[in-house]
Design a protein around this motif. Structure first.
Motif: not given
Length: 630
Positions: A477-482
């Protein structure tokens, strides 16, 4: 020359992993006393051992520190010998011995020590076979990887190739980039291209042809010109590299190779992902070496550079939010090959931008890896706030022997820390994937952490694998947000894994895992240790350098392995490609790097590009001898 030298030998003993004998020689002009001996080695001392002539003061994974008997004094020209029986594994090759060594004196100073290979006692270690046969060619053209199709007739060797008049500036720029690549790889040889017309040369006419597939190219030869057709810049580059390769071969070995005068080549890659990984944590490689490796990838038409930037031994990527990550070695031990007082070595963000831009100019994408949640001893040492301070020390150990080396999923600072790390990484690496490791989390990790016990109860999680899945889902999720996708090793699938959409996993432990991951719905890159790990020894003989956990892999085995054979037709769409991996623990020098990596890297490159029916081991062996090394 060092004033002190350490020799190590191994004797097999039935019923155990044998006995190590160490002999320290004092070559200095002064007697030696009041010291301890420290070294790193792939062959670790086990929890239960017998040591005669010394005592083990400290061990952290591959790092060992021994103290001599009280009052020991080694005279000038003298030596001290001790033995250790009780090893964690059996050494198989000469590189399983010492990788770095030093003395620690009573006043705190460290002194470097010379050392040699691990000697084998009591039996013949065998003779390593030749890695390549003499080779045989039927078509006299030096091309690697071999193209999809060709029908050529050889003729006169042109002095040089040059662009026709009124060639577009972008095509001239592409020609100049491949010319510069050739000059870096073969600085002593005559160039294949000129930007200006040369009498006795042959013109290249560049054509953009939308009907040609992405990354593909066609070459049409006549006595007066070469026509290079492609739909995109990558295909154009691959065509230019093929021209440079053929001209190089025809000049370097005129008895075997020629340059075409008539005919055609039609070519395109077999797999989209044609990768090579480099571990720079276990051993640091200067920027110039990394850039040269990328040059070699481009010459072999590989298009992915997977950069393993962090591990237990060291965190190599500058993160401005947390400068302490790279201000020290991280762990309290030197990485393989580092001395005890070696400066903390890292890649600055300026270095990274240079490397990423260099790769992009050659149509190579850089995929960065920070290895989490396991393999994080360096990060945990640099940032103690990442730990659950109530977790007992040494409550679990990684396969490499590191205690409590995994980021804790229940410590909220873990996600704040990684969010800031990813913020800086996405600004440095424009590619679509960030590789997050996910491998080799120790059995039983976190189960003694009070914070994790509370998290497991709250989230109804059972065991280490489900804790890791919880952690990695949050990371995805952290990566998807970026705006980035998650790539990882095959263990990311454990405990329920993560959302399959936009996730790419690499099957490394054994080939069968590729099929299992594809069945579970993951996109897969095949990189099994048994075929594509370039730190594996190439023969069974003791004299061969390399690791042994996946057996030994001669170049022919790496060349012949067919990753797609593991997958039924219905699942082949899940396979994105293949990748070589270079782990650095067994690589002690540039010479060993070159022996282990080449020609196997080119063999894997051909497997990634060339259709099965077009592969020919003898033809490959005849050509690859001319290919560049680091």
């Amino acid at each position: 020359m060092a004033d002190y030298h350490l020799e190590a030998s191994w004797r097999p003993i039935e019923g155990s992993f044998g006995r190590l004998t160490f002999t320290l020689f004092n070559l200095s002009a002064e007697p030696l006393s009041g010291f301890s001996l420290a070294y790193t080695s792939e062959t670790r001392v086990a929890d239960k051992y017998i040591c005669d002539g010394a005592s083990l003061m400290r061990q952290v994974a591959n790092f060992h520190e021994f103290q001599p008997p009280e009052g020991l004094r080694i005279a000038t020209g003298g030596h001290w010998r001790f033995t250790v029986e009780g090893l964690a594994d059996e050494p198989k090759h000469r590189t399983d011995g010492i990788r770095s060594a030093h003395l620690r004196l009573a006043d705190g100073r460290h002194l470097a020590i010379g050392f040699g290979d691990l000697m084998l006692e009591g039996r013949d270690g065998g003779v390593a076979p030749p890695l390549l046969p003499p080779g045989r060619i039927e078509e006299p053209y030096a091309l690697l990887p071999w193209p999809l199709s060709l029908g050529l007739k050889a003729g006169n060797l042109p002095v040089v190739l040059y662009p026709v008049e009124r060639t577009r500036p972008d095509a001239i720029k592409a020609l100049s980039l491949v010319l510069a690549l050739y000059q870096r790889l073969y600085p002593a040889d005559g160039v294949p291209f000129s930007l200006a017309a040369v009498k006795g040369g042959r013109a290249i006419r560049f054509v953009t042809e939308s009907s040609i597939a992405a990354f593909a190219y066609e070459l049409r030869f006549s006595a007066h010109e070469v026509v290079l057709s492609s739909a995109d810049a990558a295909g154009r580059q691959y065509g230019l590299i093929s021209l440079a390769q053929m001209l190089h071969g025809a000049r370097a070995d005129r008895e075997r190779f020629q340059f075409p005068n008539f005919g055609t080549i039609a070519d395109q890659p077999r797999h989209a992902w044609r990768g090579c990984h480099l571990d720079v944590s276990g051993r640091f490689y200067p920027v110039a070496d990394v850039m040269r490796l990328i040059d070699i990838l481009a010459w072999n038409k590989l298009n992915i550079f997977h950069w393993h930037l962090t591990d237990d031994e060291a965190w190599r990527l500058e993160i401005t939010a947390y400068p302490q990550l790279t201000e020290t070695h991280g762990t309290p031990i030197p990485a393989f090959g580092d001395g005890p007082e070696a400066p903390a070595v890292r890649y600055s963000q300026h270095d990274v931008r240079r490397i990423v831009a260099h790769a992009a100019s050659l149509h190579v994408e850089v995929v960065p890896e920070i290895d989490i949640p396991g393999h994080s001893a360096a990060a945990l040492s640099a940032l103690p706030d990442l730990t659950d301070r109530q977790e007992p020390p040494d409550s679990y150990r990684s396969p490499q022997g590191y205690a409590n080396n995994a980021l804790n999923p229940a410590v909220e600072f873990t996600y704040e820390f990684l969010g800031k790390v990813f913020d800086e990484m996405v600004a440095l690496f424009p590619g679509e994937y960030v590789h997050i490791g996910g491998d080799e989390v120790a059995q039983g990790a976190w189960l003694s952490s009070p914070a994790c016990k509370a998290l497991m109860k709250q989230e109804k999680l059972a065991g280490t694998a489900e804790l890791q899945s919880y952690f990695l889902k949050r990371i995805k999720t952290v990566l998807s947000e970026r705006g980035r996708k998650l790539a990882g090793w095959n263990e990311v699938s454990h405990g329920g894994g993560v959302d399959r959409d936009g996730t790419l996993l690499m099957a490394w432990e054994k080939p069968e895992l590729g099929l299992e991951l594809a069945k579970e719905g993951y996109d897969v890159v095949m990189t099994p240790g048994q075929a594509y790990y370039l730190d594996m020894a190439q023969a069974e003989a003791w004299a061969e350098p390399g690791a042994s956990w996946a057996g030994f892999t001669p170049p022919e085995r790496a060349y012949a392995y067919e990753a797609e054979a593991e997958l039924p037709e219905a699942l082949k769409g899940k396979m994105r490609g293949i990748q070589a991996c270079i782990w650095s623990g067994n690589i002690a020098s540039r010479a060993q790097f070159n022996r282990l990596v080449f020609p196997r890297l080119s063999a894997i490159a051909e497997a990634a590009w060339t259709p099965l029916t077009r592969k020919d081991w003898d033809r490959f062996a005849a050509i690859v001898r001319m290919w560049p090394v680091l």
